[in-house]
Design an enzyme around this catalytic site. Structure first.
Site, PDB file in Angstrom:
ATOM      1  N   VAL A  54       0.783  -1.226   0.084  1.00  0.00           N
ATOM      2  CA  VAL A  54       0.103   0.061  -0.172  1.00  0.00           C
ATOM      3  C   VAL A  54       0.756   1.312   0.115  1.00  0.00           C
ATOM      4  CG1 VAL A  54      -1.798   1.432   1.444  1.00  0.00           C
ATOM      5  CG2 VAL A  54      -2.011  -1.079   1.043  1.00  0.00           C
ATOM      6  N   ASN A 113     -14.685  -5.181   1.619  1.00  0.00           N
ATOM      7  CA  ASN A 113     -13.713  -6.326   1.312  1.00  0.00           C
ATOM      8  C   ASN A 113     -14.753  -7.476   1.806  1.00  0.00           C
ATOM      9  OD1 ASN A 113     -11.725  -5.763   0.005  1.00  0.00           O
ATOM     10  ND2 ASN A 113     -10.410  -5.808   1.740  1.00  0.00           N
ATOM     11  N   PHE A 157     -16.569 -10.514  -9.684  1.00  0.00           N
ATOM     12  CA  PHE A 157     -16.519 -11.369  -8.627  1.00  0.00           C
ATOM     13  C   PHE A 157     -17.510 -12.457  -8.368  1.00  0.00           C
ATOM     14  CE2 PHE A 157     -12.797  -9.949  -5.929  1.00  0.00           C
ATOM     15  CZ  PHE A 157     -12.276  -8.797  -6.537  1.00  0.00           C
ATOM     16  N   CYS A 185      -5.795  -9.989   2.234  1.00  0.00           N
ATOM     17  CA  CYS A 185      -6.892  -9.139   2.415  1.00  0.00           C
ATOM     18  C   CYS A 185      -8.171  -9.984   3.022  1.00  0.00           C
ATOM     19  CB  CYS A 185      -7.268  -8.085   1.507  1.00  0.00           C
ATOM     20  SG  CYS A 185      -5.811  -6.895   1.334  1.00  0.00           S
ATOM     21  N   LYS A 238      -3.716 -15.391  -6.636  1.00  0.00           N
ATOM     22  CA  LYS A 238      -4.473 -15.191  -7.871  1.00  0.00           C
ATOM     23  C   LYS A 238      -3.494 -14.601  -8.972  1.00  0.00           C
ATOM     24  CE  LYS A 238      -4.773 -10.226  -7.007  1.00  0.00           C
ATOM     25  NZ  LYS A 238      -5.647  -9.043  -7.049  1.00  0.00           N
TER      26      LYS A 238
HETATM   27  C1  UDX Z   1      -8.774  -7.285  -2.248  1.00  0.00           C
HETATM   28  C2  UDX Z   1      -9.769  -6.213  -2.694  1.00  0.00           C
HETATM   29  O1  UDX Z   1     -10.266  -6.449  -3.953  1.00  0.00           O
HETATM   30  C3  UDX Z   1      -9.230  -4.743  -2.806  1.00  0.00           C
HETATM   31  O2  UDX Z   1     -10.188  -3.987  -3.038  1.00  0.00           O
HETATM   32  C4  UDX Z   1      -8.560  -4.554  -1.354  1.00  0.00           C
HETATM   33  O3  UDX Z   1      -8.038  -3.221  -1.306  1.00  0.00           O
HETATM   34  C5  UDX Z   1      -7.867  -5.653  -0.886  1.00  0.00           C
HETATM   35  O4  UDX Z   1      -8.275  -6.964  -0.918  1.00  0.00           O
HETATM   36  P1  UDX Z   1      -6.717  -8.583  -3.390  1.00  0.00           P
HETATM   37  O5  UDX Z   1      -6.566  -9.189  -2.048  1.00  0.00           O
HETATM   38  O6  UDX Z   1      -5.732  -7.969  -4.371  1.00  0.00           O
HETATM   39  O7  UDX Z   1      -7.857  -7.308  -3.469  1.00  0.00           O
HETATM   40  O8  UDX Z   1      -7.349  -9.596  -4.396  1.00  0.00           O
HETATM   41  P2  UDX Z   1      -8.666  -9.842  -5.339  1.00  0.00           P
HETATM   42  O9  UDX Z   1      -8.475  -9.331  -6.518  1.00  0.00           O
HETATM   43  O10 UDX Z   1      -9.986  -8.989  -4.659  1.00  0.00           O
HETATM   44  O11 UDX Z   1      -8.691 -11.463  -5.209  1.00  0.00           O
HETATM   45  C6  UDX Z   1      -8.934 -12.011  -3.816  1.00  0.00           C
HETATM   46  C7  UDX Z   1      -9.362 -13.519  -3.936  1.00  0.00           C
HETATM   47  O12 UDX Z   1     -10.387 -13.763  -4.443  1.00  0.00           O
HETATM   48  C8  UDX Z   1      -8.174 -14.275  -4.959  1.00  0.00           C
HETATM   49  O13 UDX Z   1      -7.828 -15.402  -4.203  1.00  0.00           O
HETATM   50  C9  UDX Z   1      -8.984 -14.580  -6.018  1.00  0.00           C
HETATM   51  O14 UDX Z   1      -8.622 -15.707  -6.735  1.00  0.00           O
HETATM   52  C10 UDX Z   1     -10.374 -14.813  -5.558  1.00  0.00           C
HETATM   53  N1  UDX Z   1     -11.437 -14.490  -6.582  1.00  0.00           N
HETATM   54  C11 UDX Z   1     -11.601 -13.093  -6.952  1.00  0.00           C
HETATM   55  C12 UDX Z   1     -12.325 -15.366  -6.940  1.00  0.00           C
HETATM   56  O15 UDX Z   1     -12.124 -16.713  -6.481  1.00  0.00           O
HETATM   57  N2  UDX Z   1     -13.459 -15.146  -7.633  1.00  0.00           N
HETATM   58  C13 UDX Z   1     -13.510 -14.033  -8.340  1.00  0.00           C
HETATM   59  O16 UDX Z   1     -14.540 -13.818  -9.088  1.00  0.00           O
HETATM   60  C14 UDX Z   1     -12.689 -12.987  -7.932  1.00  0.00           C
END
Ligand code: UDX
Length: 432
Positions: free
Chosen positions: A11, A208, A249, A260, A320
């Protein structure tokens, strides 16, 4: 404006670089002197697309500088951002010791009015605690404002998310710091919402948790699709076109991970508990996420029967795509479960292999493979564990020939079932 950012993690560093990019004069502080030396020398401690260019460009122009002295950072700017870690504790609550330490360091260094902005993800009411701590430890008895200004950046898209935010949230106790905060964010041309400080802190956890809930919702639908003979991707498309729901999502898979969502969910449940609310809905979100992994492992064991002495190729280790981050990665958790069942693994990730080695050490049962197309060599089956785009370009013909049986468990629904079946694969994905 002159801005100070304390903490150069994901961040702090991305925020500092983006503030410099829009013309602010930014000093980034970190108490890790080796990290500061690395940053001064043009090195970047994390992989984040576009970040290296941005940091080097702004460092070269002199708008972005680094120091290991909090006092220097605090004295240089009127606005001081706190962006230090808030890691989870074993009971799910947030470890506030880094924030508290920084509040005391600020108190020791401050000699005139400052705006102290909390950017770290923190429990509601942290702003009050930070203000109280600074006042208590500050000998100079200066005036200050504490502001909550949560970030919503996603790893892998952090620079883009920061340069083009959906919204800026500014939580304040009084109107005094609002003009300066708005000035900082005017170049980003995003809607700015000014709230009270408690609401701003809650917005981050509420956002979140909602996104995690959305993923668990579609994963629960995926289980129903499997039982009913439906296709979760088509269901997601069908409901996602409703603007009130939205398609993002809603990708079913082996569950969410990362630094997160799991942490923020546990923290929010704990925060709610501490103020007398039992947030059962979020506990269910966690349960569905854990179940999703178990169901996928069962799919593998149901098909391969005994995993002992079988070799499984695993594509993906990061939590991811587009990141080298393996913290709370479902892919790593899956590897650990397969190892526990006695399997040998051949693993690959485009970016996360170095970081993964620390928690999934190379050894007789774990081989790291540099080329994704070589992962299947000598394996009994292949598993996709992370949604990297490039896995879609896997040489399926070569993998088909290399595997003992052409079995692919796709934990991220990257391939099309009908096409895979036409090519002769035994193909198992999630909710389809
Ligand atoms: C997240 C929030 O999106 C962001 O706004 C916040 O500031 C921090 O947390 P991040 O942790 O970088 O961001 O990852 P994100 O892209 O949200 O994905 C999180 C997890 O969800 C990953 O493991 C991803 O594989 C999973 N995911 C995401 C799914 O399984 N399906 C989806 O449709 C989207």
């Amino acid at each position: 404006m002159k801005l100070t950012i304390i903490g150069t993690g994901y961040v702090g560093l991305v925020t500092g670089a983006c503030f410099a990019e829009v013309g602010h004069e930014v000093i980034c502080v970190d108490n890790d002197a080796a990290k500061v030396r690395m940053l001064r020398g043009g090195g970047i401690p994390i992989y984040e697309p576009g970040l290296e260019e941005l940091v080097n460009k702004n460092a070269a122009s002199g708008r972005l500088t680094f120091t290991d002295s909090t006092a220097e950072g605090v004295q240089r700017s009127q606005v001081v951002f706190i962006a230090v870690p808030t890691p989870p504790q074993p009971d799910g609550s947030v470890d506030m010791s880094y924030i508290e330490r920084v509040a005391r360091d600020i108190a020791a260094a401050v000699t005139e009015y400052k705006i102290v902005v909390d950017k770290s993800t923190v429990p509601v009411k942290t702003g009050d605690k930070v203000a109280e701590t600074i006042r208590r430890y500050c000998k100079a008895k200066v005036d200050l404002d504490v502001v909550s200004n949560p970030e919503f950046l996603r790893e892998g898209f952090a620079v883009g998310d920061l340069m083009k935010p959906d919204r800026i949230v500014i939580g304040v106790r009084s109107q005094r710091p609002v003009a300066a905060m708005k000035e900082i964010y005017t170049p980003f041309q995003a809607p700015i919402i000014v709230t009270d400080i408690n609401s701003a802190e809650l917005i981050k956890h509420a956002a979140n948790s909602f996104l995690a809930l959305k993923i668990s919702y579609i994963n629960a639908i995926a289980a129903i699709c499997e039982a009913a003979g439906a296709n979760v991707q088509e269901v997601a498309d069908g409901i996602g076109l409703d603007e009130r729901i939205g398609r993002r999502f809603l990708n079913a898979g082996i569950g969410f991970g990362g630094s997160c969502f799991p942490k923020d969910l546990s923290a929010f449940i704990k925060i709610a508990e501490q103020i007398g609310c039992d947030f059962k809905l979020l506990k269910e979100v966690q349960r569905i996420n854990a179940d999703q992994m178990e169901r996928f492992v069962k799919k593998i064991t149901d098909t391969l029967w005994v995993l002992k002495d079988k070799t499984i190729g695993v594509l993906g280790l990061a939590f991811k795509q587009n990141t080298d981050d393996v913290r709370s990665s479902p892919a790593i958790e899956l590897c650990q479960k397969l190892l526990k069942e006695g399997a040998r693994l051949r693993v690959h990730d485009p970016k996360a292999m170095e970081k993964a080695r620390a928690i999934l050490p190379e050894g007789p049962n774990v081989t790291y493979v540099g080329d994704m197309n070589a992962v299947a060599d000598g394996c009994d089956a292949l598993v996709v564990a992370t949604e990297w785009e490039e896995f879609k370009k896997l040489d399926l013909e070569r993998a088909y020939e290399s595997l003992a049986h052409p079995i692919l468990f796709d934990g991220r629904n990257l391939f099309v079932p009908a096409e895979m079946e036409k090519l002769g694969w035994i193909y198992k994905s999630v909710g389809r």
